[in-house]
Enzyme design. Sequence first.
Site, PDB file in Angstrom:
ATOM      1  N   ARG A  25      26.351  28.190  92.817  1.00  0.00           N
ATOM      2  CA  ARG A  25      24.464  28.065  92.951  1.00  0.00           C
ATOM      3  C   ARG A  25      24.768  27.181  94.210  1.00  0.00           C
ATOM      4  O   ARG A  25      25.979  25.957  94.545  1.00  0.00           O
ATOM      5  CB  ARG A  25      24.142  27.579  92.028  1.00  0.00           C
ATOM      6  N   GLU A  79      13.178  40.488  99.688  1.00  0.00           N
ATOM      7  CA  GLU A  79      11.859  41.550  98.829  1.00  0.00           C
ATOM      8  C   GLU A  79      11.777  40.621 100.479  1.00  0.00           C
ATOM      9  O   GLU A  79       9.549  41.042 100.259  1.00  0.00           O
ATOM     10  CB  GLU A  79      11.135  41.179  98.065  1.00  0.00           C
ATOM     11  N   CYS A 137      19.454  36.983  94.690  1.00  0.00           N
ATOM     12  CA  CYS A 137      19.755  34.921  94.488  1.00  0.00           C
ATOM     13  C   CYS A 137      19.341  34.656  92.649  1.00  0.00           C
ATOM     14  O   CYS A 137      20.455  34.847  92.450  1.00  0.00           O
ATOM     15  CB  CYS A 137      18.039  34.702  95.089  1.00  0.00           C
ATOM     16  N   SER A 196      16.851  30.121  88.418  1.00  0.00           N
ATOM     17  CA  SER A 196      18.018  30.822  87.433  1.00  0.00           C
ATOM     18  C   SER A 196      18.162  30.323  85.669  1.00  0.00           C
ATOM     19  O   SER A 196      17.940  31.148  84.612  1.00  0.00           O
ATOM     20  CB  SER A 196      19.160  30.868  87.747  1.00  0.00           C
ATOM     21  N   ILE A 239      17.795  31.200 100.419  1.00  0.00           N
ATOM     22  CA  ILE A 239      16.972  29.814 100.005  1.00  0.00           C
ATOM     23  C   ILE A 239      17.765  29.161  98.524  1.00  0.00           C
ATOM     24  O   ILE A 239      17.812  30.145  97.952  1.00  0.00           O
ATOM     25  CB  ILE A 239      15.063  30.608  99.042  1.00  0.00           C
ATOM     26  N   ARG A 240      17.764  28.410  99.419  1.00  0.00           N
ATOM     27  CA  ARG A 240      19.390  28.013  98.332  1.00  0.00           C
ATOM     28  C   ARG A 240      19.949  28.944  97.811  1.00  0.00           C
ATOM     29  O   ARG A 240      19.895  29.153  96.561  1.00  0.00           O
ATOM     30  CB  ARG A 240      18.633  26.677  97.507  1.00  0.00           C
ATOM     31  N   HIS A 261      16.914  37.293 100.056  1.00  0.00           N
ATOM     32  CA  HIS A 261      15.925  37.961  99.476  1.00  0.00           C
ATOM     33  C   HIS A 261      15.266  38.760 100.154  1.00  0.00           C
ATOM     34  O   HIS A 261      14.592  38.414 100.797  1.00  0.00           O
ATOM     35  CB  HIS A 261      14.633  36.921  99.505  1.00  0.00           C
TER      36      HIS A 261
HETATM   37  N1  GLN Z   1      19.054  27.776  93.816  1.00  0.00           N
HETATM   38  C1  GLN Z   1      18.518  29.150  92.569  1.00  0.00           C
HETATM   39  C2  GLN Z   1      19.155  29.044  91.633  1.00  0.00           C
HETATM   40  O1  GLN Z   1      20.551  28.275  91.061  1.00  0.00           O
HETATM   41  C3  GLN Z   1      19.185  30.428  93.564  1.00  0.00           C
HETATM   42  C4  GLN Z   1      16.867  29.954  94.449  1.00  0.00           C
HETATM   43  C5  GLN Z   1      16.450  31.237  94.660  1.00  0.00           C
HETATM   44  O2  GLN Z   1      16.649  32.555  93.617  1.00  0.00           O
HETATM   45  N2  GLN Z   1      15.883  31.629  95.933  1.00  0.00           N
HETATM   46  O3  GLN Z   1      18.881  29.319  90.470  1.00  0.00           O
END
Ligand code: GLN
EC number: 4.3.3.6
Length: 196
Positions: free
Chosen positions: A106, A174, A79, A49, A136-137, A172
């Site tokens: 986040r 997608e 995300c 981001s 994912i994160r 996600h």
């Molecule tokens: N951790 C990412 C962020 O803070 C987001 C991760 C993602 O889009 N898969 O922007």
Amino acid sequence: MKIGVLALQGAVAEHIKSLQQAGADEVVAVKWPKDLEGLDGLVLPGGESTTIGKLMNKYELMEPIREMAKRGVPMFGTCAGLILLAGRINGQDWSHLGVFDTLVDRNSFGRQVDSFEADLQVRGLEGDQPYPAVFIRAPHIMEVGANVDVLCTYQDRIVTARQGNLLGASFHPELTDDVRLHKYFLGMVQEAKATV
Ligand code: GLN
């Protein structure tokens, strides 16, 4: 129905494919302000981001996209895209678009477990089979304003929510073959078009 996918970084091609499979007539990649013309909806993909936010400023997309969101154009942030939409970001005194009445945290599912899959029950989707979500994160939504509907929680954390024309998901959509969430978003676009 013409849908744009913000194409500065992240999973752009996958979103375009999912939107087409979900029935969008025309899907375009958005890189420049002129690409926003005539869009009925916009997807903000995952990625990082901070990086996407910087590029949005550099390419002069931040202000026009904020205006579109305020005008009622449907937007779907996934995300990092959810973080871009958020009104507030935990531990930060600034936001990006700042239009979605939420407080977002986040990387909130633990650093050692960077990615995982989970079966979710998301309100409003067709059918009642679980939705397979890839995290994912991922961020999560810590607080929502009065106008925000929570559509899904996972481990007591809000991971999908909607405020009128704005839809945000921590994961996600997608990256799976299940396009029901994209269909849900196209439904929002149809609704918005019908009320214009
Ligand atoms: N951790 C990412 C962020 O803070 C987001 C991760 C993602 O889009 N898969 O922007």
